[in-house]
Design an enzyme around this catalytic site. Structure first.
Site, PDB file in Angstrom:
ATOM      1  N   HIS A   1       0.836  -1.203   0.000  1.00  0.00           N
ATOM      2  CA  HIS A   1       0.000   0.000   0.000  1.00  0.00           C
ATOM      3  C   HIS A   1       0.869   1.250   0.000  1.00  0.00           C
ATOM      4  O   HIS A   1       0.571   2.232  -0.687  1.00  0.00           O
ATOM      5  CB  HIS A   1      -0.896   0.018   1.238  1.00  0.00           C
ATOM      6  CG  HIS A   1      -2.254  -0.564   1.001  1.00  0.00           C
ATOM      7  ND1 HIS A   1      -3.150  -0.003   0.125  1.00  0.00           N
ATOM      8  CD2 HIS A   1      -2.868  -1.654   1.509  1.00  0.00           C
ATOM      9  CE1 HIS A   1      -4.258  -0.710   0.110  1.00  0.00           C
ATOM     10  NE2 HIS A   1      -4.114  -1.716   0.947  1.00  0.00           N
TER      11      HIS A   1
ATOM     12  N   ASP B   1       4.930 -15.075 -13.653  1.00  0.00           N
ATOM     13  CA  ASP B   1       4.983 -16.523 -13.428  1.00  0.00           C
ATOM     14  C   ASP B   1       5.831 -17.228 -14.482  1.00  0.00           C
ATOM     15  O   ASP B   1       6.571 -18.159 -14.172  1.00  0.00           O
ATOM     16  CB  ASP B   1       3.572 -17.119 -13.413  1.00  0.00           C
ATOM     17  CG  ASP B   1       2.986 -17.158 -12.003  1.00  0.00           C
ATOM     18  OD1 ASP B   1       3.773 -17.203 -11.045  1.00  0.00           O
ATOM     19  OD2 ASP B   1       1.754 -17.148 -11.868  1.00  0.00           O
TER      20      ASP B   1
ATOM     21  N   CYS C   1       0.614  -9.023 -19.752  1.00  0.00           N
ATOM     22  CA  CYS C   1      -0.010  -8.338 -18.614  1.00  0.00           C
ATOM     23  C   CYS C   1       0.838  -8.411 -17.347  1.00  0.00           C
ATOM     24  O   CYS C   1       0.384  -8.008 -16.282  1.00  0.00           O
ATOM     25  CB  CYS C   1      -1.397  -8.910 -18.345  1.00  0.00           C
ATOM     26  SG  CYS C   1      -1.423 -10.660 -17.912  1.00  0.00           S
TER      27      CYS C   1
END
Length: 570
Positions: free
Chosen positions: A194, A458, A505
């Site tokens: 955050h 990944d 992405c």
């Protein structure tokens, strides 16, 4: 310190340069030891908890109101915190441990909120794992009220400062005095925390993960924070300070120039169009429609992770419809449920696995629990009539996986048709290419699907056999490894030959230099964090397509990541 240290190093999570005095921030000590109360006192403890809960809601409403007009995105943090406080399941669990275990209100809050935060921390998706900070933040607010302590804040300074802390909670960073806080330094935290996300949204230079910062930096000490290199200068001459001031001015000018590209179409210098999309983790996002061409990754996990039950078809349908209507006809790529392995749910039992990254997760989990998959597909297909929906499957390892998933979608379509429920029969079906076995047969995959998107995070960890969540593996997790660059080139070429769209992405797409390499390799669609759109557009506009293709071809012939990175700095 012995000999005076010249500088510290950390992770530059928000770029920029700050020169100011250090302000060491140490939050209130809210550690709670497990303490009990008498049985007859439990009702009073429950009332104390409810009173603190209501006071916390009032504080959050005040904070939201103060931010809403000028910074609506940041204000949403406090809406999320109110939702945590209003969670009926958490409230009930807290009161139950007070009544049944005879815990004090403080101990009960500490116990239950920590349980939820620990659960979220285990999630691989950094955006969802980052929600743990919200629960810890709300816990701290309620505990402070229960303990009757005054709040420590960072919202008012008389001079310019660089805030130095072990860690900062979301409410700490949302409340910053943005006129005088020029930079942030913490000992912990990553690029998806955050603190990092807020720092970037405020264009505030930040270095996180700077070990021993609180030990090495004194209150009021002059600092230079270099958010371009990750260096924090503790000792510098007047000449070095002046050099950094010049560097800061040049950086400021560069950012101003980049922002002029935000609402322009994505394209190279010779006007080869590059479609640029955004990745979103909820149906609440606030990016100007003119800034992006599509939503390349809509992570649906948040619906499951932020719930106390498996989301119903109606709950999912409502959210999917909202995001499709909000996109106003632009394509929205919905990634199907990606949990399992290390992504657990409190209300859904999963087997323990020795290697969760290679276990029953994402599409594999859906195959084992087809009722979950079919519910999501029903909701998504019903919503498809409200916009331009694309459905994408994650963690696909084989052609068998693709065909099985497509057959499941066809089955749901048939059921909806028999029930007379509207859906788009032409909804496009695609896959995430993030498993090497699928990437290596991209030519065959392109014949089987309507589109694909490369999940570079990944794919990198599987190609390099390096856990991307393990800091010790960082030298081995090479985004620009020669094997990755070659493999990406093959995937793009395969989809181009089949005349099928393919995007990227992962984090590579949101790195300006990485985006340039991807375009040189053949990418014409990139999806990223919305905060990176302007910088990527500016970088692509600096180069002709033939320059990028030549650079990419050279990179495919190099032997090490270091050599490739040097070539990318063209």
């Amino acid at each position: 310190m012995g000999e005076r240290q010249k500088f510290l190093c950390g992770n530059a999570v928000s770029k920029g340069i700050a020169i100011a005095k250090a302000y060491r921030y140490e939050p209130l000590d809210l550690k709670v030891s497990k303490s009990k109360c008498d049985k007859e006192e439990t009702e009073a403890e429950c009332r104390r908890f409810q009173s603190a809960r209501e006071q916390a809601k009032e504080e959050l409403q005040t904070l939201y109101a103060a931010l809403e007009e000028e910074h609506p995105d940041q204000a949403k943090i406090f809406v999320a915190h109110q939702e945590v406080l209003e969670d009926e399941e958490m409230t009930e669990e807290t009161e139950n441990v007070i009544k049944e275990d005879c815990l004090t209100a403080e101990s009960a809050v500490d116990t239950i909120f920590n349980q939820y935060a620990d659960l979220l921390k285990q999630v691989e998706d950094p955006l969802i794992a980052g929600r743990a900070a919200d629960f810890l933040d709300v816990k701290a607010r309620v505990l402070r009220l229960l303990l009757g302590k005054e709040e420590k804040r960072l919202d008012h300074f008389a001079e310019d400062v660089i805030v130095v802390a072990h860690d900062l909670l979301p409410s700490d960073t949302a409340n910053l005095d943005r006129d005088h806080v020029k930079g942030l330094i913490t000992e912990v935290g990553g690029s998806n925390s955050h603190c990092a996300i807020l720092a970037r949204s405020f264009s505030l230079p930040a270095i996180l993960g700077a070990e021993d910062a609180m030990t090495q930096i004194q209150d009021g000490q002059d600092l230079i924070l270099d958010g371009l290199t990750g260096q924090i200068w503790l000792d510098f001459s007047q000449e070095e300070k002046e050099q950094y001031e010049q560097k800061r001015q040049l950086w400021k000018k560069q950012i101003e120039e980049e922002q002029t590209y935000l609402l322009r179409p994505g394209a190279t210098k010779d006007e080869v169009k590059i479609a640029l999309g955004i990745n979103v983790g909820s149906d609440a996002y606030d990016t100007a429609g003119a800034a992006y061409d599509f939503i390349g990754l809509f992570r649906t996990e948040f619906l499951y992770m932020e719930n106390d039950h498996m989301p119903t078809e109606e709950e999912q349908f409502s959210v999917y419809r909202r995001i499709l209507e909000g996109a106003k006809g632009k394509p929205v790529t919905l990634r199907t449920l990606d949990i399992g392995g290390d992504k657990t749910l409190p209300y859904f039992s999963l087997p323990k696995e020795d290697n969760p990254f290679l276990g029953e997760r994402a599409l594999r989990l859906c195959f084992s629990h087809m009722e979950i998959f079919e519910t999501q597909m029903r909701a998504a297909l019903r919503a498809s009539v409200y916009g331009n929906l694309q459905i994408m499957f994650p963690m696909v390892g084989s052609m068998e996986d693709i065909r099985k998933a497509k057959e499941a979608v066809r089955k749901v379509m048939d059921a909806l048709k028999q029930e007379g429920i509207a859906y788009d029969p032409k909804v496009k079906i695609g896959v995430m290419i993030e498993v090497p076995s699928l990437a290596l047969q991209a030519d065959l995959v392109a014949q089987e699907v309507d589109f694909a998107s490369i999940g570079s995070n990944d794919l990198t960890q599987y190609v390099c056999a390096a856990d991307r969540m393990n800091a010790a593996m960082e030298p081995y997790y090479q985004t620009y490894a020669p094997a990755m660059v070659r493999l990406l080139g093959f995937v793009f070429e395969s989809f181009q030959k089949a005349n099928k769209p393919i995007s990227v992405c992962g984090e590579m797409a949101g790195n300006p230099k990485g985006a340039a390499l991807l375009v040189g390799l053949g990418a014409r669609k990139l999806s990223m964090n919305a905060a990176m759109l302007a910088a990527v557009k500016a970088e692509l506009a600096r180069h002709r397509i033939d320059e990028l293709e030549k650079m990419a071809k050279t990179c495919q012939e190099l032997c090490t990541e270091k050599e490739i990175k040097e070539q990318m700095e063209m």
